[in-house]
Design an enzyme around this catalytic site. Structure first.
Site, mmCIF file in Angstrom:
data_model
loop_
_atom_site.group_PDB
_atom_site.id
_atom_site.type_symbol
_atom_site.label_atom_id
_atom_site.label_comp_id
_atom_site.label_asym_id
_atom_site.label_seq_id
_atom_site.Cartn_x
_atom_site.Cartn_y
_atom_site.Cartn_z
ATOM 1 N N SER A 55 7.938 -0.482 -2.444
ATOM 2 C CA SER A 55 8.262 -1.490 -1.937
ATOM 3 C C SER A 55 9.360 -0.989 -0.601
ATOM 4 C CB SER A 55 8.993 -2.471 -2.633
ATOM 5 O OG SER A 55 9.083 -3.691 -2.101
ATOM 6 N N HIS B 274 3.279 -8.346 -6.597
ATOM 7 C CA HIS B 274 4.060 -7.059 -6.280
ATOM 8 C C HIS B 274 4.945 -6.369 -7.394
ATOM 9 C CE1 HIS B 274 6.116 -4.643 -3.304
ATOM 10 N NE2 HIS B 274 7.416 -5.352 -3.529
ATOM 11 N N ASP C 17 -1.337 -7.869 -5.038
ATOM 12 C CA ASP C 17 0.146 -7.906 -4.427
ATOM 13 C C ASP C 17 -0.245 -8.134 -3.050
ATOM 14 O OD1 ASP C 17 2.397 -7.184 -3.099
ATOM 15 O OD2 ASP C 17 2.342 -5.035 -3.469
#
Length: 393
Positions: free
Chosen positions: A152, A362, A329
């Site tokens: 991320s 995610h 995601d």
């Protein structure tokens, strides 16, 4: 694996991308494993929005006994015998500037005023974090990293490392990340920020001076964020439309149900889950930190300096890359990882790419998935280990 946080204070001013200068600062970090004799086995882990330097292992109490449920946020990935094996690698986790987990940030004292920095803490960027991390490595005597790795926002830092300090990174592992945020992502961040700054307890960011905390805004911000971290399939499977039934069943009539809903009672299990996450987050995270870090996410865009041409921007990178994305995601979709892959291939860089069909959204980069962990383990064993000397320091 018991670990103890360490702190380094830096007295040399740090120039920031904004033009401001941080006169002095502290960085909190942890290390795992042993640095070998030629210092070739160091792996830097970059953390995401609400994580910290505590990447793996357990903390101990005053008597030296491990504290229950104190595992690091990536403990399933890093440690002895794990995909990033600390029997072979010296792993470093650093808490970023502006965070609320020990490194200098808005809750610390501004030396110019003697009060908490609060909203006066300077804007920080991904590039600023990378430069601060590089100074920490200098202090540890590590000239080059075997790998930089992150998911991320941590993946953005990893990418930035290969551009800011290309000769100091041999491998880059970028997981569930993107070369910049989409407009939709920026929009989610802005809604979360507005929830915080419009909280009556925010006091223009100087809530510590006022003796308050904007917990209501933080709760909402976390709830918004958490929705984006999960996939629709996971939420439907885990919660669906299930109600939170009172003991003995729900005997209320329609009017009673409507009244209780209007007074913000929890009706659905997904509501209960989100409120729990929001309540928990508001007890340990700092509001100004949330504002700073989401802004750093928004600002990151290495292609901007090259007229939006990502291939041109990544021409500086010298490292070999592993990129991993997850099919569900939707916040950092596989399409964004493929943009990075293409740009690297345009520059004839060595790139491996894995797209994992996982249902978790995610959050998948933090969870146990055998295919995902196997991809990381194989890359470290086959690609990175060959450049590392096994002898301990």
């Amino acid at each position: 694996m018991i670990v103890t946080p360490q702190t380094l204070r830096f007295h040399e001013p740090l120039p920031l991308q904004s033009g401001a200068v941080l006169p002095s600062y502290e960085l909190v970090f942890e290390t795992y494993g042993q640095l070998n004799a030629d210092r070739s086995n160091a792996v830097l882990i970059c953390h995401a929005l609400n994580a910290s330097h505590h990447v793996a292992g357990l903390h101990a109490d005053a008597s030296g006994q491990p504290i229950a449920k104190s595992e690091g946020w990536w403990d399933n990935m890093i440690g002895p015998g794990k995909p990033v094996d600390t029997d072979h690698f010296f792993v470093i986790g650093v808490n970023n500037l502006g965070s609320c987990f020990g490194s200098t940030g808005p809750t610390h004292t501004n030396p110019a005023t003697g009060q908490a920095w609060g909203a006066d803490f300077p804007v920080v960027t991904v590039e600023d974090w990378v430069n601060a991390q590089a100074r920490l490595l200098d202090a540890l005597g590590i000239e080059q990293l075997a790998a930089v790795m992150g998911g991320s926002l941590g993946g953005m830092q990893t990418l930035s490392w290969t551009l800011q300090h290309p000769d100091r990174v041999r491998h880059a592992v970028v997981i569930a990340s993107a070369p910049n945020l989409t407009a939709e992502n920026i929009a989610f961040n802005e809604v979360a920020r507005r929830a915080i700054v419009t909280d009556p307890d925010f006091h223009g960011g100087h809530y510590l001076r006022a003796g308050t905390l904007p917990r209501r805004g933080l709760r909402i911000a976390r709830m918004i964020g958490h929705i984006t971290y999960l996939s629709d399939d996971v939420m439907n499977t885990k919660f669906g439309r299930q109600l939170t039934q009172p003991s003995g069943g729900d005997t209320r009539n329609a009017a009673e149900r409507a009244y209780q809903y209007s007074t913000q009672a929890i009706e659905f299990q997904i509501e209960s889950y989100l409120r729990y996450q929001g309540d928990k987050f508001s007890e340990y995270f700092d509001a100004n930190t949330y504002l700073l870090i989401t802004r750093a996410l928004d600002y990151f865009d290495p292609a901007r300096a090259c007229g939006g041409n990502l291939s041109a921007a990544l021409a500086r990178a010298q490292a070999k890359f592993l990129l991993i994305s997850f099919s569900t995601d939707w916040r950092f979709s596989p399409v964004r990882s493929r943009e990075i892959v293409k740009a690297l291939l345009d520059n004839q860089r060595d790139v491996s790419y894995a797209e994992i069909d996982a249902p978790h959204g995610h959050d998948a980069f933090l969870l146990d998935d055998p295919r995902y962990h196997a991809a990381v383990r194989t890359y470290f064993n086959q690609q990175i280990t060959s450049s590392v000397t096994r002898s301990p320091a």
